[in-house]
Design an enzyme around this catalytic site. Sequence first.
Site, PDB file in Angstrom:
ATOM      1  N   HIS A   1      25.182  42.314  54.259  1.00 20.49           N
ATOM      2  CA  HIS A   1      25.315  41.845  55.397  1.00 20.49           C
ATOM      3  C   HIS A   1      25.784  42.945  56.494  1.00 20.49           C
ATOM      4  O   HIS A   1      26.366  42.513  57.602  1.00 20.49           O
ATOM      5  CB  HIS A   1      25.506  40.463  55.132  1.00 20.49           C
ATOM      6  CG  HIS A   1      26.596  40.211  53.704  1.00 20.49           C
ATOM      7  ND1 HIS A   1      27.981  41.074  54.544  1.00 20.49           N
ATOM      8  CD2 HIS A   1      27.138  40.470  52.645  1.00 20.49           C
ATOM      9  CE1 HIS A   1      28.611  40.638  53.014  1.00 20.49           C
ATOM     10  NE2 HIS A   1      28.038  40.601  52.308  1.00 20.49           N
TER      11      HIS A   1
ATOM     12  N   GLU B   1      20.594  35.296  54.218  1.00 21.37           N
ATOM     13  CA  GLU B   1      21.756  34.828  55.174  1.00 21.37           C
ATOM     14  C   GLU B   1      21.246  36.175  56.292  1.00 21.37           C
ATOM     15  O   GLU B   1      21.939  36.878  57.218  1.00 21.37           O
ATOM     16  CB  GLU B   1      23.140  35.582  54.395  1.00 21.37           C
ATOM     17  CG  GLU B   1      22.894  36.611  53.415  1.00 21.37           C
ATOM     18  CD  GLU B   1      24.140  37.401  52.954  1.00 21.37           C
ATOM     19  OE1 GLU B   1      25.394  37.399  53.853  1.00 21.37           O
ATOM     20  OE2 GLU B   1      24.094  37.703  52.199  1.00 21.37           O
TER      21      GLU B   1
ATOM     22  N   GLY C   1      28.281  42.444  47.843  1.00 25.17           N
ATOM     23  CA  GLY C   1      26.795  42.073  48.044  1.00 25.17           C
ATOM     24  C   GLY C   1      26.171  40.505  47.541  1.00 25.17           C
ATOM     25  O   GLY C   1      24.941  40.764  47.286  1.00 25.17           O
ATOM     26  N   CYS C   2      27.468  39.574  47.571  1.00 21.66           N
ATOM     27  CA  CYS C   2      26.004  38.154  47.690  1.00 21.66           C
ATOM     28  C   CYS C   2      26.722  37.582  49.022  1.00 21.66           C
ATOM     29  O   CYS C   2      26.044  37.765  49.872  1.00 21.66           O
ATOM     30  CB  CYS C   2      26.970  37.268  47.049  1.00 21.66           C
ATOM     31  SG  CYS C   2      28.096  38.825  45.239  1.00 21.66           S
ATOM     32  N   GLY C   3      25.791  36.030  48.672  1.00 17.05           N
ATOM     33  CA  GLY C   3      25.657  35.653  50.111  1.00 17.05           C
ATOM     34  C   GLY C   3      26.889  34.889  49.817  1.00 17.05           C
ATOM     35  O   GLY C   3      28.170  35.492  49.504  1.00 17.05           O
TER      36      GLY C   3
END
Length: 278
Positions: free
Chosen positions: A183, A214, A111-113
């Site tokens: 993503h 992203e 869930g992160c960059g």
Amino acid sequence: MPLARSLPAPATRLDILRLHQGSPAPLLDQIAVEYPLTLELDGVELVTLLCTPEHLDELAVGHLVGEGVLREACDLKGVDVDPQAGVARVATAGRHPVTAAVYGKRAIASGCGRGLVGYQAGDLLGLRPVADGGAFLAQTVLASMRRLGRETPLFAATGGAHGVGLSDAAGDLTLVREDIGRHNALDKVVGRCFLDGHTLAGAVIYATGRLSSEMVLKAVRAKAAMVASHSAPTSLAVELAEALNLTLVGFARGERLNVYTHPRRLAGVSGETKTGKE
């Protein structure tokens, strides 16, 4: 390749205890499965993706498209997924400047960059603004978002997944993928189109989750014209979308939506936005 027989299901059942108004009760709950997939590029371990264990060939290819490693169909020689080893091996026509030396070994969380190294890689590759496309009706965008909500069974079952969809000019969703990572879901859509030889040029991408920087960069590399989400964008996502000629739509819910950049692609909406910090 019989992935379905070798991989775990995207959701699993678990005995839990639910507390309601102070009273505990046993419950058989469904939770989303998190699966580590290691991506090898031309024999070099590149990254480990934490994902939902389905459509893993699409995920591997789409991730490389989103990173700028794969650009044309001739760049890809083949993709092989070993579900027992948890490895996706991608062979390309030639080594790309973005190799393990640029990436390093890193894990991309669900869930992160992706961190600063991803933007350094992007600087090496260079990004071109997306081409101007046709106009889309705001009501069509809202209707497509509602359809996406109805076509995400993993989220309906677990509450722990994101959905990404692709629509045609009429607003009909032609492809939907789900994953625990925003993503990853986008990569699966892009990867499926790449494998099928279909372009996303001028298309609208729909997402259920937050629009981060992203997500914008992946959409731009796929040449999409617009990204719309049920959720919010980040400040850097808006800045990048403005600079790269991508229309960014957030909070597309019910009968309203917010247009953050390049509203000319929405029919009946005039004016341009100016990004900046107050």
